[in-house]
Motif scaffolding. Sequence first.
Motif, PDB file in Angstrom:
ATOM      1  N   LEU A  49     153.456  28.709  18.289  1.00 23.51           N
ATOM      2  CA  LEU A  49     154.702  29.412  18.586  1.00 23.51           C
ATOM      3  C   LEU A  49     155.850  28.892  17.735  1.00 23.51           C
ATOM      4  O   LEU A  49     156.702  29.666  17.286  1.00 23.51           O
ATOM      5  CB  LEU A  49     155.055  29.284  20.066  1.00 23.51           C
ATOM      6  CG  LEU A  49     154.204  30.075  21.048  1.00 23.51           C
ATOM      7  CD1 LEU A  49     154.599  29.761  22.480  1.00 23.51           C
ATOM      8  CD2 LEU A  49     154.297  31.557  20.786  1.00 23.51           C
ATOM      9  N   ALA A  50     155.892  27.581  17.515  1.00 28.46           N
ATOM     10  CA  ALA A  50     156.979  26.988  16.728  1.00 28.46           C
ATOM     11  C   ALA A  50     156.988  27.525  15.302  1.00 28.46           C
ATOM     12  O   ALA A  50     158.035  27.574  14.661  1.00 28.46           O
ATOM     13  CB  ALA A  50     156.870  25.471  16.735  1.00 28.46           C
ATOM     14  N   GLY A  51     155.824  27.964  14.814  1.00 27.23           N
ATOM     15  CA  GLY A  51     155.725  28.481  13.462  1.00 27.23           C
ATOM     16  C   GLY A  51     156.154  29.932  13.311  1.00 27.23           C
ATOM     17  O   GLY A  51     156.262  30.444  12.200  1.00 27.23           O
ATOM     18  N   LEU A  52     156.410  30.609  14.415  1.00 24.32           N
ATOM     19  CA  LEU A  52     156.817  32.014  14.380  1.00 24.32           C
ATOM     20  C   LEU A  52     158.335  32.139  14.274  1.00 24.32           C
ATOM     21  O   LEU A  52     159.071  31.204  14.578  1.00 24.32           O
ATOM     22  CB  LEU A  52     156.347  32.734  15.645  1.00 24.32           C
ATOM     23  CG  LEU A  52     154.846  32.805  15.884  1.00 24.32           C
ATOM     24  CD1 LEU A  52     154.571  33.446  17.245  1.00 24.32           C
ATOM     25  CD2 LEU A  52     154.151  33.580  14.783  1.00 24.32           C
ATOM     26  N   SER A  53     158.796  33.323  13.912  1.00 27.38           N
ATOM     27  CA  SER A  53     160.241  33.581  13.905  1.00 27.38           C
ATOM     28  C   SER A  53     160.746  33.571  15.344  1.00 27.38           C
ATOM     29  O   SER A  53     159.968  33.807  16.291  1.00 27.38           O
ATOM     30  CB  SER A  53     160.534  34.939  13.268  1.00 27.38           C
ATOM     31  OG  SER A  53     160.145  35.990  14.140  1.00 27.38           O
ATOM     32  N   PRO A  54     162.041  33.322  15.544  1.00 27.34           N
ATOM     33  CA  PRO A  54     162.585  33.302  16.905  1.00 27.34           C
ATOM     34  C   PRO A  54     162.284  34.580  17.697  1.00 27.34           C
ATOM     35  O   PRO A  54     161.934  34.516  18.872  1.00 27.34           O
ATOM     36  CB  PRO A  54     164.088  33.115  16.691  1.00 27.34           C
ATOM     37  CG  PRO A  54     164.174  32.357  15.401  1.00 27.34           C
ATOM     38  CD  PRO A  54     163.047  32.915  14.559  1.00 27.34           C
ATOM     39  N   VAL A  55     162.398  35.727  17.073  1.00 29.11           N
ATOM     40  CA  VAL A  55     162.138  36.995  17.770  1.00 29.11           C
ATOM     41  C   VAL A  55     160.670  37.093  18.170  1.00 29.11           C
ATOM     42  O   VAL A  55     160.346  37.471  19.299  1.00 29.11           O
ATOM     43  CB  VAL A  55     162.551  38.199  16.902  1.00 29.11           C
ATOM     44  CG1 VAL A  55     162.067  39.512  17.503  1.00 29.11           C
ATOM     45  CG2 VAL A  55     164.055  38.228  16.716  1.00 29.11           C
ATOM     46  N   LYS A  56     159.762  36.754  17.258  1.00 30.59           N
ATOM     47  CA  LYS A  56     158.328  36.819  17.551  1.00 30.59           C
ATOM     48  C   LYS A  56     157.949  35.866  18.682  1.00 30.59           C
ATOM     49  O   LYS A  56     157.121  36.190  19.537  1.00 30.59           O
ATOM     50  CB  LYS A  56     157.496  36.494  16.307  1.00 30.59           C
ATOM     51  CG  LYS A  56     157.613  37.520  15.223  1.00 30.59           C
ATOM     52  CD  LYS A  56     156.833  38.759  15.571  1.00 30.59           C
ATOM     53  CE  LYS A  56     156.845  39.721  14.390  1.00 30.59           C
ATOM     54  NZ  LYS A  56     156.391  41.041  14.777  1.00 30.59           N
ATOM     55  N   ARG A  57     158.563  34.675  18.704  1.00 32.39           N
ATOM     56  CA  ARG A  57     158.278  33.709  19.785  1.00 32.39           C
ATOM     57  C   ARG A  57     158.659  34.308  21.131  1.00 32.39           C
ATOM     58  O   ARG A  57     157.887  34.268  22.084  1.00 32.39           O
ATOM     59  CB  ARG A  57     159.057  32.407  19.579  1.00 32.39           C
ATOM     60  CG  ARG A  57     158.584  31.597  18.415  1.00 32.39           C
ATOM     61  CD  ARG A  57     159.229  30.253  18.399  1.00 32.39           C
ATOM     62  NE  ARG A  57     160.638  30.354  18.061  1.00 32.39           N
ATOM     63  CZ  ARG A  57     161.278  29.528  17.245  1.00 32.39           C
ATOM     64  NH1 ARG A  57     160.644  28.531  16.677  1.00 32.39           N
ATOM     65  NH2 ARG A  57     162.540  29.678  16.998  1.00 32.39           N
ATOM     66  N   GLN A  58     159.871  34.839  21.207  1.00 30.79           N
ATOM     67  CA  GLN A  58     160.332  35.409  22.473  1.00 30.79           C
ATOM     68  C   GLN A  58     159.474  36.601  22.891  1.00 30.79           C
ATOM     69  O   GLN A  58     159.182  36.763  24.073  1.00 30.79           O
ATOM     70  CB  GLN A  58     161.807  35.794  22.380  1.00 30.79           C
ATOM     71  CG  GLN A  58     162.715  34.587  22.334  1.00 30.79           C
ATOM     72  CD  GLN A  58     164.182  34.963  22.381  1.00 30.79           C
ATOM     73  OE1 GLN A  58     164.541  36.140  22.367  1.00 30.79           O
ATOM     74  NE2 GLN A  58     165.029  33.957  22.442  1.00 30.79           N
ATOM     75  N   GLN A  59     159.075  37.423  21.937  1.00 30.82           N
ATOM     76  CA  GLN A  59     158.227  38.570  22.258  1.00 30.82           C
ATOM     77  C   GLN A  59     156.903  38.117  22.862  1.00 30.82           C
ATOM     78  O   GLN A  59     156.406  38.740  23.801  1.00 30.82           O
ATOM     79  CB  GLN A  59     157.969  39.415  21.002  1.00 30.82           C
ATOM     80  CG  GLN A  59     159.167  40.198  20.548  1.00 30.82           C
ATOM     81  CD  GLN A  59     158.944  40.904  19.226  1.00 30.82           C
ATOM     82  OE1 GLN A  59     158.091  40.520  18.423  1.00 30.82           O
ATOM     83  NE2 GLN A  59     159.732  41.940  18.974  1.00 30.82           N
ATOM     84  N   GLN A  60     156.341  37.041  22.329  1.00 29.49           N
ATOM     85  CA  GLN A  60     155.079  36.499  22.854  1.00 29.49           C
ATOM     86  C   GLN A  60     155.227  36.111  24.328  1.00 29.49           C
ATOM     87  O   GLN A  60     154.327  36.353  25.129  1.00 29.49           O
ATOM     88  CB  GLN A  60     154.641  35.275  22.048  1.00 29.49           C
ATOM     89  CG  GLN A  60     154.220  35.560  20.642  1.00 29.49           C
ATOM     90  CD  GLN A  60     152.844  36.177  20.576  1.00 29.49           C
ATOM     91  OE1 GLN A  60     151.931  35.761  21.274  1.00 29.49           O
ATOM     92  NE2 GLN A  60     152.687  37.179  19.739  1.00 29.49           N
ATOM     93  N   VAL A  61     156.346  35.505  24.684  1.00 31.61           N
ATOM     94  CA  VAL A  61     156.557  35.043  26.059  1.00 31.61           C
ATOM     95  C   VAL A  61     156.927  36.210  26.973  1.00 31.61           C
ATOM     96  O   VAL A  61     156.348  36.379  28.047  1.00 31.61           O
ATOM     97  CB  VAL A  61     157.627  33.938  26.095  1.00 31.61           C
ATOM     98  CG1 VAL A  61     157.922  33.522  27.533  1.00 31.61           C
ATOM     99  CG2 VAL A  61     157.173  32.729  25.270  1.00 31.61           C
ATOM    100  N   TYR A  62     157.881  37.026  26.543  1.00 37.60           N
ATOM    101  CA  TYR A  62     158.312  38.144  27.385  1.00 37.60           C
ATOM    102  C   TYR A  62     157.172  39.119  27.680  1.00 37.60           C
ATOM    103  O   TYR A  62     157.155  39.744  28.742  1.00 37.60           O
ATOM    104  CB  TYR A  62     159.494  38.894  26.758  1.00 37.60           C
ATOM    105  CG  TYR A  62     160.819  38.223  27.000  1.00 37.60           C
ATOM    106  CD1 TYR A  62     161.257  37.947  28.285  1.00 37.60           C
ATOM    107  CD2 TYR A  62     161.648  37.889  25.937  1.00 37.60           C
ATOM    108  CE1 TYR A  62     162.474  37.345  28.512  1.00 37.60           C
ATOM    109  CE2 TYR A  62     162.872  37.285  26.148  1.00 37.60           C
ATOM    110  CZ  TYR A  62     163.281  37.018  27.440  1.00 37.60           C
ATOM    111  OH  TYR A  62     164.488  36.408  27.660  1.00 37.60           O
ATOM    112  N   ALA A  63     156.232  39.248  26.781  1.00 40.51           N
ATOM    113  CA  ALA A  63     155.090  40.141  27.012  1.00 40.51           C
ATOM    114  C   ALA A  63     154.372  39.799  28.315  1.00 40.51           C
ATOM    115  O   ALA A  63     153.848  40.681  28.992  1.00 40.51           O
ATOM    116  CB  ALA A  63     154.113  40.066  25.835  1.00 40.51           C
TER     117      ALA A  63
END
Length: 79
Positions: free
Chosen positions: A37-51
Amino acid sequence: MQAVEVKSLLEAKLPGTQVEVEGEGCNFQLNLISDELAGLSPVKRQQQVYAHLNAWIADGSIHAVTMKFFSQAAWAERS
């Protein structure tokens, strides 16, 4: 909604991620420790969690979520 429920759900849905949860009721602060997750962009990280949280957000069980992301090394340096 309990912090332990949020932790259990996210750790089950995001393999290799350690989740530290603070808060109760419908407001939570999440520390997510994962090199992936740390390697992803901020938006992609949040999308992973919010999903994985969207159903609880939609039904009002969760109202507010604050997230911080750490690599394993960055988390270890905090201690």
